[in-house]
Design a protein around this motif. Sequence first.
Motif, mmCIF file in Angstrom:
data_model
loop_
_atom_site.group_PDB
_atom_site.id
_atom_site.type_symbol
_atom_site.label_atom_id
_atom_site.label_comp_id
_atom_site.label_asym_id
_atom_site.label_seq_id
_atom_site.Cartn_x
_atom_site.Cartn_y
_atom_site.Cartn_z
ATOM 1 N N PRO A 93 -0.628 -9.212 9.690
ATOM 2 C CA PRO A 93 -1.959 -8.319 8.524
ATOM 3 C C PRO A 93 -1.992 -8.925 7.496
ATOM 4 C CG PRO A 93 0.130 -6.682 9.430
ATOM 5 C CD PRO A 93 0.120 -7.884 10.095
ATOM 6 N N PHE A 94 -2.884 -8.587 6.988
ATOM 7 C CA PHE A 94 -3.055 -9.681 5.324
ATOM 8 C C PHE A 94 -2.474 -8.902 4.839
ATOM 9 C CE2 PHE A 94 -6.054 -10.705 1.770
ATOM 10 C CZ PHE A 94 -6.254 -11.375 2.535
ATOM 11 N N ASP A 95 -2.166 -8.112 4.136
ATOM 12 C CA ASP A 95 -0.775 -7.518 3.978
ATOM 13 C C ASP A 95 0.583 -8.394 3.615
ATOM 14 O OD1 ASP A 95 0.262 -5.927 1.180
ATOM 15 O OD2 ASP A 95 1.401 -4.756 2.608
ATOM 16 N N ALA A 96 0.642 -8.275 4.472
ATOM 17 C CA ALA A 96 2.436 -9.033 5.165
ATOM 18 C C ALA A 96 2.432 -10.720 5.144
ATOM 19 C CB ALA A 96 2.649 -8.770 6.502
ATOM 20 N N GLY A 149 -9.324 -0.941 -2.116
ATOM 21 C CA GLY A 149 -9.432 -1.164 -0.833
ATOM 22 C C GLY A 149 -10.912 -2.780 -0.453
ATOM 23 N N ILE A 152 -9.891 -5.791 -2.113
ATOM 24 C CA ILE A 152 -8.594 -6.715 -0.901
ATOM 25 C C ILE A 152 -9.691 -6.732 -0.050
ATOM 26 C CG2 ILE A 152 -7.299 -6.086 0.502
ATOM 27 C CD1 ILE A 152 -5.559 -4.400 -1.504
ATOM 28 N N ARG A 173 -10.684 -10.530 1.733
ATOM 29 C CA ARG A 173 -9.814 -10.858 3.496
ATOM 30 C C ARG A 173 -10.817 -11.312 3.585
ATOM 31 N NH1 ARG A 173 -8.856 -6.108 5.295
ATOM 32 N NH2 ARG A 173 -11.438 -5.595 6.013
ATOM 33 N N LEU A 191 0.209 -12.451 2.871
ATOM 34 C CA LEU A 191 1.018 -12.379 1.314
ATOM 35 C C LEU A 191 1.898 -11.695 0.498
ATOM 36 C CD1 LEU A 191 -2.672 -9.657 0.395
ATOM 37 C CD2 LEU A 191 -2.529 -12.599 0.035
ATOM 38 N N ALA A 192 2.052 -10.881 0.719
ATOM 39 C CA ALA A 192 4.254 -10.507 0.633
ATOM 40 C C ALA A 192 4.495 -11.968 1.341
ATOM 41 C CB ALA A 192 4.692 -9.286 1.471
ATOM 42 N N ARG A 209 -0.504 -13.528 -5.466
ATOM 43 C CA ARG A 209 -1.007 -11.439 -5.788
ATOM 44 C C ARG A 209 -2.381 -12.775 -5.518
ATOM 45 N NH1 ARG A 209 0.851 -8.963 -9.920
ATOM 46 N NH2 ARG A 209 -0.600 -9.972 -11.945
ATOM 47 N N THR A 221 1.176 -3.955 -5.292
ATOM 48 C CA THR A 221 1.499 -5.289 -5.617
ATOM 49 C C THR A 221 1.576 -6.765 -5.763
ATOM 50 O OG1 THR A 221 3.448 -5.417 -3.787
ATOM 51 C CG2 THR A 221 3.403 -4.167 -5.174
ATOM 52 N N HIS A 222 0.146 -6.447 -4.362
ATOM 53 C CA HIS A 222 -0.554 -8.418 -4.318
ATOM 54 C C HIS A 222 -1.949 -8.829 -5.317
ATOM 55 C CE1 HIS A 222 2.312 -8.390 -1.599
ATOM 56 N NE2 HIS A 222 1.404 -7.159 -0.841
#
Length: 189
Positions: A64-67, A26, A29, A33, A69-70, A75, A1-2
């Motif tokens: 974490p990177f995903d967190a 991945g 990403i 990152r 971004l959220a 995006r 979703t990002h």
Amino acid sequence: THLDQPLPDLHSALDESDIDNLTAAGLYIAAVREVFEESGILFAEGATHAHAEQATALLREGQPFDAVLAAMKLRLQTRSLAPWSRWITPVSPTVMNKRFDTRFFVAAAPAGQVATHDNFEATESTWLTPRAALELQRDGLIEMAPPQIMTLAHISRFASVDAAMADARSRKPSIVMPHSLHLDGELVI
């Protein structure tokens, strides 16, 4: 979703039949990152220098990177990256015993962001043309690994970032599998 592109598009751009869509995503990403962690440049839609500073603070807090971004509703701009090459170390040990299978991407730095070293993985930074970096390496003033040297040698052929990006987008990324040999009593790649 990002991500700003569908997974099959990312996979197609890499031109690697031996990986799946999630692995391809991945790789993009990881590239975004790593650039962010080491230079402070954040390839995300609408990201400014202030966003990059906030994201850096969150990462240093252990998120974490995903967190990150959220939390920041960002995006990633995978469209900004163009696959350049894939380097795979020789199967038998040569100059070093480490093995890697690494993808290299090219991208233009987003407007309004300032590159800075992170003081952890990189403790100094400077902007150099590819040719200037190669001259410093040749003169023993900086150290670079063979993939860095060869990537800069290839990129130095282009008069502008736009020209290098256009080249990368017009072809599939090259696969480089160096071999070592003894030449005049010296191990060379």
